[in-house]
Design an enzyme around this catalytic site. Structure first.
Site, mmCIF file in Angstrom:
data_model
loop_
_atom_site.group_PDB
_atom_site.id
_atom_site.type_symbol
_atom_site.label_atom_id
_atom_site.label_comp_id
_atom_site.label_asym_id
_atom_site.label_seq_id
_atom_site.Cartn_x
_atom_site.Cartn_y
_atom_site.Cartn_z
ATOM 1 C CG ASP A 112 -0.250 -0.043 2.443
ATOM 2 O OD1 ASP A 112 1.257 -0.176 2.615
ATOM 3 O OD2 ASP A 112 -0.760 -0.422 3.580
ATOM 4 C CG ASP A 113 -0.288 4.635 -1.571
ATOM 5 O OD1 ASP A 113 0.563 4.122 -2.549
ATOM 6 O OD2 ASP A 113 -1.102 5.234 -2.027
#
Ligand code: 6R9
Length: 690
Positions: A560-561
């Site tokens: 994910d980020d």
């Protein structure tokens, strides 16, 4: 050879293939890939280990999955419960399709984790055993507390907190460095049923304020200053600024209890607000050294710990009491093969989950002797850790790959001039440990005799999820090996289908385990959306993972980020919003890029407001913006000027391309035809060295 302990290898987990090229290992031939590289615990180690063979592990793991209620209630019975839990050991729903997500363990059981950490051990005769050795920043400065003394210190603070009106369920923010007072503060809160929220003392005033505003504590505990290495950090000034910010937002904190840390500064130099600020040493010693325990339900909250996610706002991960207690104690015991004679040192700060579960709760629930270190691992020089190990005869040393990599760059003599012969087990956490760091740690630090427990877990999981049991399995450098008891990892593909056997994909977990977090504070919906909706039916970790032909798990990093910098989780969105708040920044996009020591570094693309020229000064002030809004540990390593950002026609930034530019893998820029303006890619490349 003591590393090659073949008789334990007759069994492997179901689904795993047979270990190939085993003969090559035995013959000492070098093998082509890490996957084939097996490092066996010595016969002597396995013989004394709590779990000494793959068979034993598998039997225990099988029981923990087939009968979780029986498995965990047998273990839980070894703790002190004022009243046993109800008929159901646990109840859960991890499937959004079946209704709201909920997890409960030992509901109706009445206990107190502080009681189990301290009183229970004192009653068992461990009163005179050292609970904490505290090692100050300067060599030669230190202190220690036995279990009885620690209990008294905790009771005094608990009595104070009660006296100023802190009640069961109230939040208390702790913003302290690694002084003995930090675990004391956590335990004192737990004793009276208050919910602690430790904020890592490297966070800026803005970040601290954000957390204060979210959880609205009655009291904040801090100290005037701390020395880390040669630097003095005035924590009280940061707290003052944070309290100003939060009161502007309508959250005022009544009391700021401040520990006077004489090795860092003086009282006179500390700014003071009468009526709010109280010196710790002036009040605490007046309180009685015993304090009635507040008995709580197993599902009453124990603490909140904020962690980064893929959006800007940090998430308040909430852990409750009973399951967390049972889980941290059990994982500590087995993953480190804990014996009562061990001296244990975890280099993590209590501001992170590792310090919660494996500096304070897990070890103390086992009555362990714990080393707490205030300083920096390379101060006064790169030999400090090994010096501390010899000084306290540390037998279990738990640290992070980033520390291993940074010390490994220095001369080996810093290590070899210390004996380290007390070491028995090593541990690693925070990010994948690269095989070369693993080998240096294993061969040099551990003299090729200490197994390394590479523990994969998260703030959300409360305790270890995938970890070696050091006497049971041969290890593969860089693999976290197999799931802990009660844990069922599942690797899924993009569509959420479970993939079996040798594969790679997204790491999820099936079913609950006692240490799992129960919600995100004040935002159960975000809890469900972030963790349980991406792959229905499972908890989604946010990590990528592969499983090799022998069934070993290999973590490959966040998908994910979220960037993992020196084992610290940082959301790209948080850094982006800090940069974007700079008046001359129009837009920013942040990606992680490989970094030799930190694992990942922060690489920021910044688009300036029309007409503003690039300058070194501006670069510095952008970095400063992030330091001020988040903390020094989140400062970008690189600012890359960006006349524009690569966006899709719907306006989504294509980070995939930015990652390629940041890591200079320009030849494989992939398909950029969906970009609104493909020419920005060349513009960015042209500015790579500006
Ligand atoms: C305990 C802790 C969690 C993230 C996690 C993963 C990474 C942690 C790891 C590891 C590979 C290990 N991570 N341990 N990756 N091998 N042994 O670090 O918690 O701060 O919440 O970070 O750290 O990416 O998702 P937290």
């Amino acid at each position: 050879n003591h590393l090659r302990h073949l008789d334990s290898m007759s069994l492997l987990p179901s689904g795993a293939g047979k270990i190939s090229q085993l003969n090559a290992v035995v013959l000492g031939e070098s093998l082509a890939s890490e996957e084939n590289d097996l490092i066996f615990p010595s016969k002597e180690f396995s013989a004394q280990a709590l779990v000494s063979s793959p068979q034993q592990y598998m039997e225990m793991h099988k029981r923990s999955i087939d009968d979780p209620a029986g498995f965990w209630s047998d273990i839980a019975s070894q703790f002190y419960w004022k009243q046993k839990w109800g008929d159901q050991v646990f109840s859960d729903n991890l499937d959004v399709r079946k209704g709201p997500i909920h997890i409960e363990w030992f509901k109706g059981g009445i206990t107190n984790i502080c009681y189990n950490c301290l009183d229970k051990n004192v009653e068992a005769g461990l009163g005179d055993k050292t609970a904490i050795y505290w090692e100050g920043n300067e060599p030669g400065v230190g202190a220690s507390s036995t279990y009885s003394e620690l209990l008294q210190q905790v009771c005094q603070l608990a009595n104070y907190l009660k006296d100023v009106g802190v009640k069961k369920g109230d939040a208390v923010v702790i913003y302290l460095p690694m002084l003995m007072e930090l675990p004391i503060a956590m335990l004192a809160c737990a004793r009276i049923g208050a919910v602690h929220s430790v904020v890592f003392a490297g966070f800026s005033a803005d970040s601290l304020a954000q957390r204060i505003i979210d959880c609205k504590p009655k009291v904040i505990l801090t100290c005037n200053a701390v020395k880390r290495g040669p630097k003095t950090i005035n924590l009280k000034a940061i707290v003052d600024a944070a309290l100003d910010l939060s009161s502007k937002d309508g959250v005022s904190v009544g009391i700021c209890l401040t520990y006077d840390n004489p090795s860092a500064t003086t009282r006179e130099k500390t700014k003071w607000k009468n009526g709010r600020d109280v010196w710790w040493q002036d009040v605490i010693s007046k309180y009685p050294t015993s304090c009635e325990v507040e008995w709580v339900d197993a599902e009453d909250p124990l603490f909140l710990l904020y962690t980064s996610g893929s959006t800007g706002k940090p998430k308040g991960v909430l852990h409750t009491t009973g399951g967390y207690m049972v889980y941290t104690a059990t994982t500590f015991k087995y993953a480190f093969d804990y014996k009562s004679t061990d001296v244990y040192w975890c280099t993590a700060d209590c501001g992170w989950i590792t310090g919660h579960s494996y500096v304070t709760y897990g070890p103390m629930l086992n009555g362990a002797t714990v080393v707490v270190f205030e300083g920096a691992p390379n101060y006064p020089d790169s030999g400090r850790c090994w010096e501390i190990i010899d000084k306290y005869k540390i037998s279990i040393f738990y640290t992070a790959p980033t520390l291993v990599r940074s010390l490994m760059r220095d001369d080996d003599k810093y290590v070899t001039r210390h004996s380290r012969k007390s070491l028995r087990v090593l541990g690693s956490v925070g990010e994948p440990i690269n095989p070369s760091a693993w080998r240096w740690f294993f061969n040099l630090v551990g003299d090729s005799k200490c197994p390394i427990s590479d523990t994969w877990w998260q703030t959300e999981t409360g305790g270890f999820m995938i970890t070696p049991l050091p006497g049971a399995w041969p290890q593969k450098p860089g693999s976290a090996t197999f799931p802990f008891f009660g844990v069922q990892p599942v690797i899924v593909d993009e569509k959420g289908n479970e993939i079996k056997g040798e594969c790679s994909g997204y790491l999820c977990v099936k079913g609950s385990w006692p240490g799992a977090f129960r919600t995100l504070f004040g935002d159960h919906e975000r809890y469900e959306t972030t963790y349980f909706k991406p792959f229905e039916g499972y908890y989604f970790s946010g990590d990528g993972c592969s499983r090799d032909k022998d069934g070993y798990y290999w973590l490959t990093g966040r998908v994910d980020d979220v960037i993992n910098v020196s084992g610290h989780r940082i959301g790209t969105a948080e850094v982006e919003s800090a940069l974007a708040s700079h008046p001359q920044c129009a837009e920013a996009a942040v990606v992680g890029v490989e970094h030799e020591v930190k694992g990942q570094g922060i690489y920021a693309f910044v688009t300036l407001v029309e007409g503003v020229p690039y300058s070194e000064e501006l670069r510095k002030s952008l970095v400063l913006m992030v330091r001020n809004q988040i903390g020094a540990f989140a400062a970008p390593d690189r600012i890359h000027w960006a006349p524009g950002l690569p966006k899709t026609r719907s306006g989504k930034i294509m980070r995939r391309i930015l990652r390629k530019i940041a890591s200079k893998q320009l030849e494989e820029r992939g398909d950029i035809s969906t970009l609104a303006d493909p020419s920005v890619v060349d513009q960015l490349i042209a500015l790579a060295d500006v």
